[in-house]
Enzyme design. Structure first.
Site, PDB file in Angstrom:
ATOM      1  N   ASP A 277       0.867  -1.176   0.000  1.00  0.00           N
ATOM      2  CA  ASP A 277       0.000   0.000   0.000  1.00  0.00           C
ATOM      3  C   ASP A 277       0.907   1.230   0.000  1.00  0.00           C
ATOM      4  O   ASP A 277       2.134   1.125   0.112  1.00  0.00           O
ATOM      5  CB  ASP A 277      -0.960  -0.019   1.201  1.00  0.00           C
ATOM      6  CG  ASP A 277      -2.204   0.833   0.920  1.00  0.00           C
ATOM      7  OD1 ASP A 277      -2.157   1.690   0.012  1.00  0.00           O
ATOM      8  OD2 ASP A 277      -3.225   0.654   1.607  1.00  0.00           O
TER       9      ASP A 277
HETATM   10  C1  NOJ Z   1      -4.052   3.908   0.199  1.00  0.00           C
HETATM   11  C2  NOJ Z   1      -5.225   2.994   0.319  1.00  0.00           C
HETATM   12  O1  NOJ Z   1      -5.153   2.259   1.521  1.00  0.00           O
HETATM   13  C3  NOJ Z   1      -5.370   2.037  -0.841  1.00  0.00           C
HETATM   14  O2  NOJ Z   1      -6.581   1.349  -0.696  1.00  0.00           O
HETATM   15  C4  NOJ Z   1      -5.286   2.773  -2.134  1.00  0.00           C
HETATM   16  O3  NOJ Z   1      -5.485   1.882  -3.211  1.00  0.00           O
HETATM   17  C5  NOJ Z   1      -3.942   3.459  -2.229  1.00  0.00           C
HETATM   18  N1  NOJ Z   1      -3.814   4.397  -1.137  1.00  0.00           N
HETATM   19  C6  NOJ Z   1      -3.736   4.181  -3.562  1.00  0.00           C
HETATM   20  O4  NOJ Z   1      -4.538   5.283  -3.634  1.00  0.00           O
END
Ligand code: NOJ
Length: 758
Positions: free
Chosen positions: A277
């Site tokens: 993430d």
């Molecule tokens: C953080 C989030 O937890 C995740 O779900 C998301 O896909 C990414 N950022 C990218 O935006």
């Protein structure tokens, strides 16, 4: 400076013949054999875009093979230019993955995923993902960070809005449908996106529903509950997996070898790509697991995280880690190989460019109609005292429309709508005018400026509007910003002064219909008492207005069911239907209310069961609940055999009758309980469901078939087993179903391979 459009030699071919698996592996091996260590590490970097031009540093990085993927770039000309640099100016010409959070639609916004889950309709969910994929692919996006399939049993957590609810089976089936919608049934052809199941794993179990907080999940809960949808997504062919931000039992998911290697690769045989993430590799040092970025890169790479999103620990440290012998080069080959395999499966090497003209227009009439159908299918009629709904346009002369969400084109879209265009939204107020404005006098008052306003400045006008009208529809709930990532609430009552508004309007004595627009279940016990009817519309998306109007005036009979429990008060949370019985389950016979306890009373001998003194232990509305404008009855549940051999199959059937005066859809739900097992099992678990349509008076016999695999669970030894013994099966219209039968499974305990699931 905007980028000139890339000249396309021709439209992308309608389909690129998918190379067979062996062909893809040969190409992966060939590419790897020609890559330097730095080029392989370059494939593991996902960097942020999001501009209307290509900055020089990004141009250089791509040219030098230091980038494998970008995210958040949605200008198609920029995307094409990025692909041109990658394919024509980098040494090996490998195109880029272009990722984006396409969560519940793109330009056309569908209901939030939690709302889509309420449809209990895998086909509908698949169609919504297909539309989103087409609109996003037209911009050059080839990878979405969806579906989010974290089991969500704590509505304080803002990300319940993005989830498919509390139940592993429902989430597994709908998550797999989303994967098929994004990726296509057959192959990742044109107009499809690589999907990404996230957040692996257990993210939804964050303590106190506070985003990013730690999670402690016993392994058998992890396997029986949280991992189940991910396994289903892997079996549906999901191209990628995103790690969770959280600490899972002491090891943050991004560095968790047990999850990323043992379970995902070795037990399930996943051969796609794992992405971190945002910044979650760098955060390993914030967790206190590593001292610095170098240590974080080493742990994440060795545990099984292939690509790094946003931060740069791999780019800065992996090469020296390999040279110093701390990360084997074979590991880098495997990681880069996973990325290359994904690109080859997408057909990216043959078709790096996007010509928007090859795609249907965004927010086309067809897409808007699909969003309208999806919105109607997701709305749950929670309460309907005295048939308050549907409203009859012919008998009603006037209607008050009150509330901060009645006419807000943006808020109805919900969380995660980076690319949603509120200009396409049709609000409930507008839709009601279009539907009945010629016959019914509609009066509108906002009541509160926002859902969070604390003053009552708008109350007098709202009460006046209600007083002048035959009935009132209140549009209350939460604005989009109150749910989603990092938007958690400790108190999940109606925010701001909305409850007082409900009281003021209820005091007029008019019939009150509450349309709840929300990203999570709310604790509405007091509010519910004051409303005659309640329709939960969630954040319904672009076409929420017409869908709500259709339901309010009876053009559509509501058919959705709660994918998550609604508590009475926040203090009941977490409350979900598939709980364990415990040794002292609550009963009405022993329930004592706080008001009934005498001061200094001797310890009660009959009251020692599991309840709170100040609230019933039951939820306000259970999982699976939802009313219709018609009524359904269930009769004659039966099993094909009272005793079933372990290798056999049992058919459970029931007769469902539409006993009302309208045609309608019913969601027939089957729950089981393994009555005695070597580890305690939940009191009820959803094991099958089917959405059926019955005309008024129609009766249908519905059959479900269960095999040992449907009755399996991870036992004490963490093996997937089915144990002999008695099973109870309920079939009905909610998790509160009372009609049940039983059968006995006979034979020796069966151990199933972990790679299979039901
Ligand atoms: C953080 C989030 O937890 C995740 O779900 C998301 O896909 C990414 N950022 C990218 O935006």
């Amino acid at each position: 400076m905007p980028v000139p459009r890339v000249m396309h030699t021709a439209s992308p071919p309608p389909d690129v013949p998918q190379a067979d698996a062996a062909g893809i592996e040969a190409r992966v091996a060939d590419l790897l054999s020609r890559m330097t260590l730095e080029e392989k590490i370059g494939q593991l970097a996902q960097v942020s875009g999001g501009r209307d031009h290509v900055p020089d540093h990004l141009r250089d990085a791509i040219r030098e093979g230091r980038v494998g993927a970008v995210l958040n770039e949605v200008h198609v000309d920029v995307v094409n230019e990025l692909q041109r640099i990658a394919t024509e100016e980098s040494r090996l010409g490998i195109p880029l993955l272009v990722g984006r959070d396409v969560i519940h639609g793109f330009t056309t916004v569908f209901p939030i995923p939690l709302g889509q889950a309420a449809s209990f309709d895998p086909d509908g969910v698949q169609r919504a993902a297909r539309v989103a994929a087409l609109e996003a692919a037209a911009r050059g996006i080839n990878w979405t960070f969806a579906p989010m399939i974290d089991i969500s049993r704590d509505p304080r957590w803002g990300r319940v809005a993005e989830s498919l609810g509390e139940d592993p089976y429902l989430t597994a089936t709908l998550g797999a449908a989303m994967v098929r919608g994004f990726q296509g049934d057959q192959s990742l052809g044109p107009g499809h996106l690589a999907a990404c199941a996230k957040h692996f794993a257990g993210y939804g179990a964050c303590e106190s529903g506070r985003d990013y907080a730690t999670t402690s999940i016993p392994e058998h809960d992890l396997r029986n509950v949280h991992l189940r949808p991910f396994h289903a997504a892997v079996q549906a062919g999901v191209a990628s997996i995103m790690t969770s931000f959280s600490d899972v039992n002491g090891v943050p998911a991004t560095a968790n070898t047990f999850l990323l290697t043992q379970v995902l690769r070795e037990e399930w045989g996943f051969d796609g790509m794992v992405v971190s993430d945002w910044d979650s590799i760098r955060q390993l040092s914030v967790h206190g697991l590593t001292e610095d970025d170098r240590g974080s890169a080493r742990l994440a790479a060795c545990a099984g995280t292939d690509m790094e999103m946003a931060s740069h620990t791999y780019a800065h440290h992996l090469a020296s880690l390999v040279r110093d012998g701390e990360v084997p080069e074979a590991r880098i080959d495997a990681m880069a190989g996973n990325v290359l395999r994904t690109k080859l499966r997408l057909g990216l090497l043959e078709r790096p460019y996007t010509n928007p003209a090859d795609y249907p227009a965004a927010a086309s009439a067809e897409h808007l109609q699909a969003a309208r159908d999806a919105a109607a299918a997701c709305m749950v009629l929670l309460k309907n005292e005295g048939h308050t709904l549907p409203l009859a346009a012919d008998h009603l002369t006037s209607l008050a429309i009150i509330g901060p969400l009645a006419d807000d084109a943006y808020e109805q879209l919900g969380t995660w709508i980076f690319d949603g265009d509120a200009q396409h939204s049709v609000t409930p107020l507008r839709a009601l005018h279009e539907l009945v404005g010629d016959r019914v006098t509609l009066r509108y008052a906002r009541g509160c400026a926002t859902t969070r306003s604390r003053d009552d400045a708008g109350f007098a006008a709202a009460v006046e509007t209600a007083t002048q009208s035959d009935a009132v529809v209140l549009f209350l709930g939460e604005e989009a910003i109150l749910s989603g990532e990092a938007h958690c609430r400790a108190d999940i009552g109606l925010p701001g002064n909305q409850e007082a508004l409900v009281e003021a309007i209820a005091a007029t004595g008019k019939p009150v219909i509450l349309v709840l627009m929300t990203g999570r279940p709310l604790a509405l016990e007091r509010v519910a008492e004051r409303c005659h009817a309640i329709l939960c519309a969630w954040h319904p998306g672009t076409m929420g207005g017409p869908a709500i109007a259709d339901i309010l005036f009876g053009n559509v009979s509501p058919s959705a069911r709660l994918p998550i429990t609604f508590p009475r008060v926040t203090g009941q949370v977490p409350i979900y239907y598939a709980q364990k019985a415990g040794g002292k389950p609550p009963t009405h016979a022993s329930y004592i209310h706080i008001d009934n306890i005498e001061p200094r009373a001797p310890q009660l001998s009959v009251g020692n069961t599991s309840f709170h003194l100040d609230v019933l232990w039951t939820p306000l509305w259970p999982f699976g609940h939802g009313l219709s404008y018609t009524t359904f009855e269930y009769h004659d549940i039966s099993v094909s055999a009272a005793v079933v051999p372990m290798e056999g199959m049992v058919t459970v059937s029931v007769e469902v009758v539409n006993t009302g005066h309208r045609d309608g859809d019913e969601v027939v739900q089957l729950y089981i309980r393994d009555l005695v097992a070597s580890v305690t099992r939940p009191v009820k678990e959803l094991r099958a469901y089917r959405r059926i349509h019955l005309t008024s008076g129609e009766r249908q016999v519905i059959e479900f078939h269960l095999t040992a695999a449907d009755l399996a669970f991870y036992g004490g030894a963490m093996q997937r087993i089915t144990e002999p013994g008695r099973f109870r099966v309920w079939i009905g219209g909610s998790s509160d179903a009372q009609l049940y039968t039983e059968f006995e499974l006979r034979g020796d305990t069966l151990t199933l391979p972990a790679s299979t699931t039901s």
